[in-house]
Scaffold this active site. Structure first.
Site, PDB file in Angstrom:
ATOM      1  N   ASN A 104       0.851  -1.189   0.000  1.00 56.63           N
ATOM      2  CA  ASN A 104       0.000   0.000   0.000  1.00 56.63           C
ATOM      3  C   ASN A 104       0.888   1.240   0.000  1.00 56.63           C
ATOM      4  O   ASN A 104       1.861   1.307   0.762  1.00 56.63           O
ATOM      5  CB  ASN A 104      -0.902   0.007   1.237  1.00 56.63           C
ATOM      6  CG  ASN A 104      -1.878  -1.163   1.249  1.00 56.63           C
ATOM      7  OD1 ASN A 104      -2.393  -1.551   0.206  1.00 56.63           O
ATOM      8  ND2 ASN A 104      -2.131  -1.725   2.426  1.00 56.63           N
ATOM      9  N   HIS A 162       6.565  -1.686   3.528  1.00 54.12           N
ATOM     10  CA  HIS A 162       6.387  -3.080   3.930  1.00 54.12           C
ATOM     11  C   HIS A 162       5.572  -3.815   2.880  1.00 54.12           C
ATOM     12  O   HIS A 162       4.732  -3.224   2.199  1.00 54.12           O
ATOM     13  CB  HIS A 162       5.705  -3.188   5.298  1.00 54.12           C
ATOM     14  CG  HIS A 162       4.461  -2.363   5.425  1.00 54.12           C
ATOM     15  ND1 HIS A 162       4.500  -0.999   5.645  1.00 54.12           N
ATOM     16  CD2 HIS A 162       3.148  -2.687   5.347  1.00 54.12           C
ATOM     17  CE1 HIS A 162       3.263  -0.526   5.702  1.00 54.12           C
ATOM     18  NE2 HIS A 162       2.412  -1.542   5.509  1.00 54.12           N
TER      19      HIS A 162
END
Ligand code: AMP
Ligand code: ZN
Length: 116
Positions: free
Chosen positions: A89, A102
Site C-alpha cells: 500500500n 512493507h
C-alpha cells in the site's frame, strides 16, 4: 515519518515486541496484529524508507529481496501452491497507514481482484 518515531524500525530493532516469523540481514517478517487472512505477515526492510513512492535506485536490491522472501515464507508455510496475495500500500489512496515500506503477505484463503 522519521526513523526515530517509526513503529516498524522499532519492531525491526527488537525494541517493540512482534511475532517474528523470519529475519535476515536485510529484512524482518512478523505477524500483522490485525490479520486479514489466516496468514497475514508483514515483511519489512531493516533500512527505513517511507514508501514505494520514496524508493530509488539504491533500494532495488532490497525491494527484490522482500519479494523473494515473501515467496520463500509462502513456500515454507505451505500455501504457495494454493496461492497467496502480496500487497504494498502506498500513500493515502493506497491505504498506507504505517510509513515504513512493507510488503503484506496474505494466505490461507482465496482473494478477489481487484481488491477494494
Ligand atoms: P498499511 O496500511 O499497508 O500501512 O499496513 C500497516 C499494517 O501494520 C496494518 O495491517 C496493521 O494491522 C499493521 N500493524 C500496525 N501496528 C502493528 C504492530 N505493532 N505489529 C504488527 N502489525 C502492526
Ligand atoms: Zn522505519
Amino acid at each position: 515519518m522519521s526513523r526515530e518515531n517509526c513503529l516498524f524500525c522499532k519492531i525491526a530493532a527488537g525494541e517493540i515486541a512482534s511475532a517474528k516469523v523470519y529475519e535476515d540481514a536485510v529484512c524482518v517478517a512478523f505477524d500483522d496484529v490485525s490479520p486479514q487472512a489466516p496468514t497475514h505477515i508483514l515483511i519489512v526492510p531493516r533500512e527505513h524508507f517511507d514508501s514505494l513512492d520514496k524508493a530509488r535506485e539504491n533500494h532495488k536490491e532490497t525491494l527484490g529481496h522482500l519479494l523473494l522472501i515473501a515467496g520463500k515464507i509462502a513456500r515454507d508455510k505451505g500455501f504457495a501452491e494454493n496461492g497467496y496475495r502480496t500487497v504494498i500500500n502506498t500513500n493515502g489512496d493506497g491505504g498506507q497507514t504505517v510509513f515504513h515500506l512493507h510488503v503484506h503477505l496474505l494466505g490461507g484463503r482465496p482473494f478477489i481482484f481487484p481488491p477494494g
